[in-house]
Design a protein around this motif. Sequence first.
Motif, PDB file in Angstrom:
ATOM      1  N   LEU A  18       0.752  -1.144   0.080  1.00  0.00           N
ATOM      2  CA  LEU A  18      -0.076   0.062  -0.104  1.00  0.00           C
ATOM      3  C   LEU A  18       1.004   1.240  -0.004  1.00  0.00           C
ATOM      4  CD1 LEU A  18      -2.929   1.167   0.050  1.00  0.00           C
ATOM      5  CD2 LEU A  18      -2.813   1.031   2.576  1.00  0.00           C
ATOM      6  N   ALA A  19       2.017   1.269   0.731  1.00  0.00           N
ATOM      7  CA  ALA A  19       2.793   2.373   0.910  1.00  0.00           C
ATOM      8  C   ALA A  19       3.586   2.588  -0.372  1.00  0.00           C
ATOM      9  CB  ALA A  19       3.839   2.216   1.965  1.00  0.00           C
ATOM     10  N   LEU A  20       3.810   1.451  -1.277  1.00  0.00           N
ATOM     11  CA  LEU A  20       4.222   1.810  -2.404  1.00  0.00           C
ATOM     12  C   LEU A  20       3.449   2.184  -3.653  1.00  0.00           C
ATOM     13  CD1 LEU A  20       6.654  -1.721  -2.267  1.00  0.00           C
ATOM     14  CD2 LEU A  20       7.496   0.750  -2.364  1.00  0.00           C
ATOM     15  N   LEU A  21       2.440   1.871  -3.366  1.00  0.00           N
ATOM     16  CA  LEU A  21       1.371   2.050  -4.431  1.00  0.00           C
ATOM     17  C   LEU A  21       1.244   3.543  -4.035  1.00  0.00           C
ATOM     18  CD1 LEU A  21      -0.801   1.414  -6.587  1.00  0.00           C
ATOM     19  CD2 LEU A  21      -2.230   0.904  -4.789  1.00  0.00           C
ATOM     20  N   MET A  22       0.967   3.924  -2.988  1.00  0.00           N
ATOM     21  CA  MET A  22       0.869   5.559  -2.726  1.00  0.00           C
ATOM     22  C   MET A  22       1.939   6.242  -3.039  1.00  0.00           C
ATOM     23  SD  MET A  22      -1.156   5.108   1.004  1.00  0.00           S
ATOM     24  CE  MET A  22      -1.348   6.848   1.264  1.00  0.00           C
ATOM     25  N   ALA A  23       3.156   6.101  -2.981  1.00  0.00           N
ATOM     26  CA  ALA A  23       4.273   6.582  -3.313  1.00  0.00           C
ATOM     27  C   ALA A  23       4.337   6.670  -4.875  1.00  0.00           C
ATOM     28  CB  ALA A  23       5.516   5.938  -2.878  1.00  0.00           C
ATOM     29  N   TYR A  24       3.963   5.790  -5.601  1.00  0.00           N
ATOM     30  CA  TYR A  24       3.909   5.787  -7.039  1.00  0.00           C
ATOM     31  C   TYR A  24       2.964   6.563  -7.670  1.00  0.00           C
ATOM     32  CZ  TYR A  24       2.830   4.192 -11.840  1.00  0.00           C
ATOM     33  OH  TYR A  24       2.700   4.339 -13.073  1.00  0.00           O
ATOM     34  N   VAL A  25       1.659   6.699  -7.098  1.00  0.00           N
ATOM     35  CA  VAL A  25       0.686   7.593  -7.472  1.00  0.00           C
ATOM     36  C   VAL A  25       1.180   9.095  -7.011  1.00  0.00           C
ATOM     37  CG1 VAL A  25      -1.792   8.555  -6.787  1.00  0.00           C
ATOM     38  CG2 VAL A  25      -1.203   6.021  -6.946  1.00  0.00           C
ATOM     39  N   LEU A  26       1.632   9.354  -5.986  1.00  0.00           N
ATOM     40  CA  LEU A  26       2.168  10.914  -5.740  1.00  0.00           C
ATOM     41  C   LEU A  26       3.265  11.226  -6.697  1.00  0.00           C
ATOM     42  CD1 LEU A  26       2.093  10.689  -1.761  1.00  0.00           C
ATOM     43  CD2 LEU A  26       0.745  11.999  -3.314  1.00  0.00           C
ATOM     44  N   MET A  27       4.045  10.371  -7.002  1.00  0.00           N
ATOM     45  CA  MET A  27       5.159  10.702  -7.827  1.00  0.00           C
ATOM     46  C   MET A  27       4.896  10.903  -9.322  1.00  0.00           C
ATOM     47  SD  MET A  27       8.255   8.186  -6.290  1.00  0.00           S
ATOM     48  CE  MET A  27       9.295   8.662  -7.508  1.00  0.00           C
ATOM     49  N   THR A  28       3.597  10.165  -9.670  1.00  0.00           N
ATOM     50  CA  THR A  28       3.433  10.191 -11.004  1.00  0.00           C
ATOM     51  C   THR A  28       2.138  11.239 -11.464  1.00  0.00           C
ATOM     52  OG1 THR A  28       2.250   8.331 -10.739  1.00  0.00           O
ATOM     53  CG2 THR A  28       4.333   7.931 -11.616  1.00  0.00           C
ATOM     54  N   ARG A  29       1.581  11.739 -10.457  1.00  0.00           N
ATOM     55  CA  ARG A  29       0.512  12.527 -10.539  1.00  0.00           C
ATOM     56  C   ARG A  29       0.970  13.772 -11.345  1.00  0.00           C
ATOM     57  NH1 ARG A  29      -1.894  14.677  -5.106  1.00  0.00           N
ATOM     58  NH2 ARG A  29      -0.018  15.984  -4.779  1.00  0.00           N
ATOM     59  N   ARG A  30       0.112  14.170 -12.359  1.00  0.00           N
ATOM     60  CA  ARG A  30       0.451  15.447 -13.037  1.00  0.00           C
ATOM     61  C   ARG A  30      -0.417  16.494 -12.646  1.00  0.00           C
ATOM     62  NH1 ARG A  30      -1.128  17.853 -18.016  1.00  0.00           N
ATOM     63  NH2 ARG A  30      -3.186  16.785 -17.844  1.00  0.00           N
ATOM     64  N   HIS A  31       0.387  17.670 -12.785  1.00  0.00           N
ATOM     65  CA  HIS A  31      -0.003  18.945 -12.427  1.00  0.00           C
ATOM     66  C   HIS A  31      -0.688  19.696 -13.504  1.00  0.00           C
ATOM     67  CE1 HIS A  31       1.032  18.314  -7.945  1.00  0.00           C
ATOM     68  NE2 HIS A  31       2.021  17.988  -8.483  1.00  0.00           N
ATOM     69  N   ARG A  32      -1.668  20.533 -13.326  1.00  0.00           N
ATOM     70  CA  ARG A  32      -2.079  21.165 -14.503  1.00  0.00           C
ATOM     71  C   ARG A  32      -1.378  22.532 -14.590  1.00  0.00           C
ATOM     72  NH1 ARG A  32      -8.047  21.607 -14.420  1.00  0.00           N
ATOM     73  NH2 ARG A  32      -7.908  22.305 -12.328  1.00  0.00           N
ATOM     74  N   GLY A  33      -1.020  23.011 -15.899  1.00  0.00           N
ATOM     75  CA  GLY A  33      -0.723  24.397 -15.723  1.00  0.00           C
ATOM     76  C   GLY A  33      -1.670  25.410 -15.772  1.00  0.00           C
ATOM     77  N   PRO A  34      -1.110  26.768 -15.967  1.00  0.00           N
ATOM     78  CA  PRO A  34      -2.047  27.802 -15.904  1.00  0.00           C
ATOM     79  C   PRO A  34      -3.007  27.764 -16.989  1.00  0.00           C
ATOM     80  CG  PRO A  34       0.104  28.591 -15.571  1.00  0.00           C
ATOM     81  CD  PRO A  34       0.239  27.107 -15.896  1.00  0.00           C
ATOM     82  N   ALA A  35      -2.665  27.434 -18.328  1.00  0.00           N
ATOM     83  CA  ALA A  35      -3.604  27.422 -19.613  1.00  0.00           C
ATOM     84  C   ALA A  35      -4.422  26.435 -19.231  1.00  0.00           C
ATOM     85  CB  ALA A  35      -2.571  27.481 -20.791  1.00  0.00           C
ATOM     86  N   GLU A  36      -4.392  25.266 -18.817  1.00  0.00           N
ATOM     87  CA  GLU A  36      -5.288  23.973 -18.544  1.00  0.00           C
ATOM     88  C   GLU A  36      -6.160  24.504 -17.425  1.00  0.00           C
ATOM     89  OE1 GLU A  36      -3.216  19.897 -19.455  1.00  0.00           O
ATOM     90  OE2 GLU A  36      -2.406  21.149 -18.058  1.00  0.00           O
ATOM     91  N   ARG A  37      -5.954  25.162 -16.593  1.00  0.00           N
ATOM     92  CA  ARG A  37      -6.779  25.604 -15.313  1.00  0.00           C
ATOM     93  C   ARG A  37      -7.675  26.694 -15.862  1.00  0.00           C
ATOM     94  NH1 ARG A  37      -2.392  27.209 -11.726  1.00  0.00           N
ATOM     95  NH2 ARG A  37      -1.306  25.445 -11.448  1.00  0.00           N
ATOM     96  N   MET A  38      -7.152  27.603 -16.606  1.00  0.00           N
ATOM     97  CA  MET A  38      -8.306  28.574 -17.121  1.00  0.00           C
ATOM     98  C   MET A  38      -9.334  27.839 -18.202  1.00  0.00           C
ATOM     99  SD  MET A  38      -5.413  31.745 -17.843  1.00  0.00           S
ATOM    100  CE  MET A  38      -6.509  32.254 -19.206  1.00  0.00           C
TER     101      MET A  38
END
Length: 53
Positions: A18-38
């Motif tokens: 479970l800890a490995l899975l959570m670490a993987y998700v946190l490391m690979t999650r993509r953040h949206r840029g300003p244009a995508e948020r707008m």
Amino acid sequence: MFESVMWLIVVAGGPLLLALLMAYVLMTRRHRGPAERMESDRATKRLYSQDER
């Protein structure tokens, strides 16, 4: 003997997996840029305005 090893795998391996899975998700999650948020905000406002009609 086999039962105690199996119990160790279940008790220690479950949280470890479970800890490995959570670490993987946190490391690979993509953040949206300003244009995508707008664009997302514009689309949300458009949907809400259509809903009010």
